[in-house]
Design a protein around this motif. Sequence first.
Motif, PDB file in Angstrom:
ATOM      1  N   CYS A  30       0.845  -1.195   0.000  1.00 38.69           N
ATOM      2  CA  CYS A  30       0.000   0.000   0.000  1.00 38.69           C
ATOM      3  C   CYS A  30       0.879   1.244   0.000  1.00 38.69           C
ATOM      4  O   CYS A  30       1.843   1.331   0.767  1.00 38.69           O
ATOM      5  CB  CYS A  30      -0.937   0.021   1.201  1.00 38.69           C
ATOM      6  SG  CYS A  30      -2.103   1.409   1.095  1.00 38.69           S
ATOM      7  N   CYS A  32      -0.488   4.442   0.374  1.00 34.68           N
ATOM      8  CA  CYS A  32      -1.263   5.591   0.847  1.00 34.68           C
ATOM      9  C   CYS A  32      -0.525   6.374   1.937  1.00 34.68           C
ATOM     10  O   CYS A  32       0.351   5.851   2.625  1.00 34.68           O
ATOM     11  CB  CYS A  32      -2.655   5.161   1.324  1.00 34.68           C
ATOM     12  SG  CYS A  32      -2.728   4.556   3.009  1.00 34.68           S
ATOM     13  N   CYS A  35      -0.787   4.808   5.559  1.00 31.63           N
ATOM     14  CA  CYS A  35       0.169   3.721   5.811  1.00 31.63           C
ATOM     15  C   CYS A  35       1.588   4.262   5.938  1.00 31.63           C
ATOM     16  O   CYS A  35       2.366   3.793   6.756  1.00 31.63           O
ATOM     17  CB  CYS A  35       0.151   2.699   4.680  1.00 31.63           C
ATOM     18  SG  CYS A  35      -1.267   1.602   4.718  1.00 31.63           S
ATOM     19  N   ASN A 113      -3.483   1.974  -3.852  1.00 31.66           N
ATOM     20  CA  ASN A 113      -3.293   3.415  -3.605  1.00 31.66           C
ATOM     21  C   ASN A 113      -2.026   3.953  -4.271  1.00 31.66           C
ATOM     22  O   ASN A 113      -1.331   4.813  -3.723  1.00 31.66           O
ATOM     23  CB  ASN A 113      -3.286   3.704  -2.094  1.00 31.66           C
ATOM     24  CG  ASN A 113      -4.649   3.468  -1.477  1.00 31.66           C
ATOM     25  OD1 ASN A 113      -5.661   3.927  -2.001  1.00 31.66           O
ATOM     26  ND2 ASN A 113      -4.696   2.720  -0.386  1.00 31.66           N
TER      27      ASN A 113
HETATM   28 ZN   LIG Z   1      -2.433   2.317   3.005  1.00 35.34          ZN
END
Ligand SMILES: [Zn+2]
Length: 144
Positions: A30, A32, A35, A113
């Motif tokens: 991920c 994003c 995160c 993401n």
């Molecule tokens: Zn994330």
Amino acid sequence: MNNQQQYQGGCFCGEVQFKVTSEPVLMAYCHCESCRHWSAGPVSAFTLWKPDTVEVTKGKDNIVSYNKSVDSTRKWCKSCGGHLFTEHPSMALTDIPAAVIPSFPFEPSLHVNYQETVLPIKDGLPKMKDLPKEAGGSGDLLAE
Ligand SMILES: [Zn+2]
Ligand SMILES: [Zn+2]
């Protein structure tokens, strides 16, 4: 049930130990911001498990948690600050960073993401703009 694979996980100091049994639902990266900030790294390598396949075996009293959003209960060890896992009750999934289950063979199938990436990774895996449709995203793919 005896021959199911088990993998040990734990916090940075080892005070909290847990085990996962069986197979994760998904393994991915991920990109994003959430995160990134929480993991303090440019990208999060994560594994998603059914909650009943994750069992804390030591140091339960040492676990503390934080909810920035109702559906993400982030858990860590109060002695060392080492991350353990994040529970997503509405999805009935537990998100475990691959790094805290070191013996587990992490084989990611995609990136999510990716529109937020600060570290493009050209590994040939699919790059989702946000999330898969099943998880409430657009399902759109981006170029590497
Ligand atoms: Zn994330
Ligand atoms: Zn610890």
